[in-house]
Motif scaffolding. Structure first.
Motif, PDB file in Angstrom:
ATOM      1  N   GLN A  84       0.852  -1.186   0.000  1.00  0.00           N
ATOM      2  CA  GLN A  84       0.000   0.000   0.000  1.00  0.00           C
ATOM      3  C   GLN A  84       0.893   1.243   0.000  1.00  0.00           C
ATOM      4  O   GLN A  84       1.049   1.917   1.021  1.00  0.00           O
ATOM      5  CB  GLN A  84      -0.936   0.007   1.205  1.00  0.00           C
ATOM      6  CG  GLN A  84      -2.114   0.961   1.045  1.00  0.00           C
ATOM      7  CD  GLN A  84      -3.227   0.673   2.041  1.00  0.00           C
ATOM      8  OE1 GLN A  84      -3.076  -0.156   2.930  1.00  0.00           O
ATOM      9  NE2 GLN A  84      -4.340   1.350   1.899  1.00  0.00           N
ATOM     10  N   PRO A  85       1.481   1.579  -1.157  1.00  0.00           N
ATOM     11  CA  PRO A  85       2.397   2.719  -1.225  1.00  0.00           C
ATOM     12  C   PRO A  85       1.690   4.029  -0.938  1.00  0.00           C
ATOM     13  O   PRO A  85       0.456   4.102  -0.921  1.00  0.00           O
ATOM     14  CB  PRO A  85       2.917   2.674  -2.669  1.00  0.00           C
ATOM     15  CG  PRO A  85       1.889   1.891  -3.418  1.00  0.00           C
ATOM     16  CD  PRO A  85       1.312   0.913  -2.452  1.00  0.00           C
ATOM     17  N   ASN A  86       2.477   5.060  -0.706  1.00  0.00           N
ATOM     18  CA  ASN A  86       1.954   6.374  -0.343  1.00  0.00           C
ATOM     19  C   ASN A  86       0.865   6.840  -1.311  1.00  0.00           C
ATOM     20  O   ASN A  86       1.057   6.837  -2.516  1.00  0.00           O
ATOM     21  CB  ASN A  86       3.108   7.389  -0.348  1.00  0.00           C
ATOM     22  CG  ASN A  86       2.966   8.399   0.760  1.00  0.00           C
ATOM     23  OD1 ASN A  86       2.062   8.305   1.578  1.00  0.00           O
ATOM     24  ND2 ASN A  86       3.863   9.358   0.803  1.00  0.00           N
ATOM     25  N   GLY A  87      -0.275   7.227  -0.754  1.00  0.00           N
ATOM     26  CA  GLY A  87      -1.366   7.740  -1.562  1.00  0.00           C
ATOM     27  C   GLY A  87      -2.310   6.682  -2.110  1.00  0.00           C
ATOM     28  O   GLY A  87      -3.347   7.004  -2.686  1.00  0.00           O
ATOM     29  N   SER A  88      -1.984   5.411  -1.916  1.00  0.00           N
ATOM     30  CA  SER A  88      -2.821   4.334  -2.432  1.00  0.00           C
ATOM     31  C   SER A  88      -3.833   3.890  -1.375  1.00  0.00           C
ATOM     32  O   SER A  88      -3.479   3.661  -0.224  1.00  0.00           O
ATOM     33  CB  SER A  88      -1.958   3.150  -2.859  1.00  0.00           C
ATOM     34  OG  SER A  88      -2.760   2.046  -3.232  1.00  0.00           O
ATOM     35  N   LYS A  89      -5.089   3.775  -1.763  1.00  0.00           N
ATOM     36  CA  LYS A  89      -6.126   3.312  -0.846  1.00  0.00           C
ATOM     37  C   LYS A  89      -6.419   1.817  -1.000  1.00  0.00           C
ATOM     38  O   LYS A  89      -6.985   1.202  -0.102  1.00  0.00           O
ATOM     39  CB  LYS A  89      -7.413   4.116  -1.064  1.00  0.00           C
ATOM     40  CG  LYS A  89      -7.287   5.599  -0.719  1.00  0.00           C
ATOM     41  CD  LYS A  89      -8.598   6.321  -0.893  1.00  0.00           C
ATOM     42  CE  LYS A  89      -8.483   7.791  -0.506  1.00  0.00           C
ATOM     43  NZ  LYS A  89      -9.764   8.532  -0.671  1.00  0.00           N
ATOM     44  N   ILE A  90      -6.044   1.262  -2.144  1.00  0.00           N
ATOM     45  CA  ILE A  90      -6.314  -0.148  -2.422  1.00  0.00           C
ATOM     46  C   ILE A  90      -5.002  -0.923  -2.355  1.00  0.00           C
ATOM     47  O   ILE A  90      -4.031  -0.560  -3.026  1.00  0.00           O
ATOM     48  CB  ILE A  90      -6.948  -0.330  -3.812  1.00  0.00           C
ATOM     49  CG1 ILE A  90      -8.263   0.448  -3.891  1.00  0.00           C
ATOM     50  CG2 ILE A  90      -7.182  -1.800  -4.113  1.00  0.00           C
ATOM     51  CD1 ILE A  90      -8.912   0.404  -5.255  1.00  0.00           C
ATOM     52  N   PRO A  91      -4.928  -1.965  -1.541  1.00  0.00           N
ATOM     53  CA  PRO A  91      -3.694  -2.749  -1.443  1.00  0.00           C
ATOM     54  C   PRO A  91      -3.293  -3.349  -2.785  1.00  0.00           C
ATOM     55  O   PRO A  91      -4.136  -3.806  -3.559  1.00  0.00           O
ATOM     56  CB  PRO A  91      -4.057  -3.842  -0.434  1.00  0.00           C
ATOM     57  CG  PRO A  91      -5.185  -3.273   0.355  1.00  0.00           C
ATOM     58  CD  PRO A  91      -5.971  -2.438  -0.619  1.00  0.00           C
ATOM     59  N   HIS A  92      -2.001  -3.337  -3.075  1.00  0.00           N
ATOM     60  CA  HIS A  92      -1.464  -3.919  -4.294  1.00  0.00           C
ATOM     61  C   HIS A  92      -0.992  -5.336  -4.020  1.00  0.00           C
ATOM     62  O   HIS A  92      -0.536  -5.642  -2.920  1.00  0.00           O
ATOM     63  CB  HIS A  92      -0.280  -3.096  -4.809  1.00  0.00           C
ATOM     64  CG  HIS A  92      -0.630  -1.699  -5.199  1.00  0.00           C
ATOM     65  ND1 HIS A  92       0.274  -0.826  -5.760  1.00  0.00           N
ATOM     66  CD2 HIS A  92      -1.796  -1.003  -5.127  1.00  0.00           C
ATOM     67  CE1 HIS A  92      -0.302   0.332  -6.003  1.00  0.00           C
ATOM     68  NE2 HIS A  92      -1.555   0.245  -5.610  1.00  0.00           N
ATOM     69  N   VAL A  93      -1.082  -6.173  -5.023  1.00  0.00           N
ATOM     70  CA  VAL A  93      -0.501  -7.508  -4.924  1.00  0.00           C
ATOM     71  C   VAL A  93       0.938  -7.405  -5.397  1.00  0.00           C
ATOM     72  O   VAL A  93       1.208  -6.997  -6.525  1.00  0.00           O
ATOM     73  CB  VAL A  93      -1.279  -8.527  -5.779  1.00  0.00           C
ATOM     74  CG1 VAL A  93      -0.586  -9.889  -5.735  1.00  0.00           C
ATOM     75  CG2 VAL A  93      -2.713  -8.652  -5.285  1.00  0.00           C
TER      76      VAL A  93
END
Length: 224
Positions: A157-166
């Motif tokens: 979940q990088p800065n500014g991201s609301k949706i977790p990344h795989v």
């Protein structure tokens, strides 16, 4: 029911989605007090450790997360408890002592407690000097210290991201460290510093990070 949901439903689901690379989990003793000492790359490190470690792990959390009202507040508080979080007040002069006491209770009961010796997550990717709370807990309880290294969690979940990344993540558990040779010397600041440095060196060997012999500045609220 929530602890069972976390252990048998949510945990396997997370492992299926992220397929983390895990090494050395057999190094976590099956019983007795264990102190997991990990590097800290992202806020979600706690979840990764919780879902990978075979025993229930307890962590510290801000007390205000547990004080919500109504059904939503109770659900959040119960969910955090099921995930292993312990509420601790922060921002007061006695906060550090309260945090150590909370960890000590877990270890005195023969449980597993996890701590980030750096005190905050690393924003530059380097491993910073450890605070001596990890040594104070190990020396006062006799707990084995298992160093832990995490990679890739900062990409979930990088800065500014609301949706977790795989993304690819990895966690490695090192050989347990036994500091029983210092029994009765937990009041010595020199011994606590020596033990902390040994723990940090073990984490460094696992993670391969660049080491910085200064404390990391705590990020402002809301920083990733």
């Amino acid at each position: 029911m929530l602890p069972l949901l976390v252990r048998f439903v949510l945990g396997p689901l997370v492992r299926t989605i992220y397929r983390p690379e895990v090494e050395g989990v057999e190094n976590v003793p099956a019983d007795g007090p264990v102190l997991l000492a990990a590097n800290h790359r992202a806020a979600l490190d706690t979840g990764v450790i919780t879902f990978i470690t075979p025993r229930k792990v307890r962590f510290l959390s801000k007390a205000e997360y547990f004080t919500g009202t109504g059904l939503k507040g109770r659900f959040i508080a119960n969910s955090l408890d099921a995930l292993g979080y312990i509420p601790v007040e922060r921002g007061s002069a006695s906060a550090g002592l309260a945090a150590l006491e909370a960890g000590r209770r877990v270890l005195d009961d023969g449980g597993v407690f996890a701590i980030y010796p750096e005190g905050t997550r690393s924003l530059d990717g380097r491993l910073h000097r450890g605070h001596t709370g990890v040594a104070a807990l190990a020396l006062s309880t006799g707990a084995k210290v298992v160093p832990v290294a995490l990679w890739g969690t900062e990409g979930i979940q990088p800065n500014g991201s609301k949706i977790p990344h795989v993304c690819k993540i990895k966690i490695k558990f090192g050989t347990p460290l036994d500091f029983s040779r210092y029994e009765g010397q937990d009041s010595s600041s020199a011994i606590r510093r020596s033990v902390t440095d040994e723990v940090m060196y073990s984490i460094l060997e696992l993670s391969g990070q660049e080491y910085v012999d200064t404390y990391h500045k705590r990020p402002s609220e809301g920083a990733a």
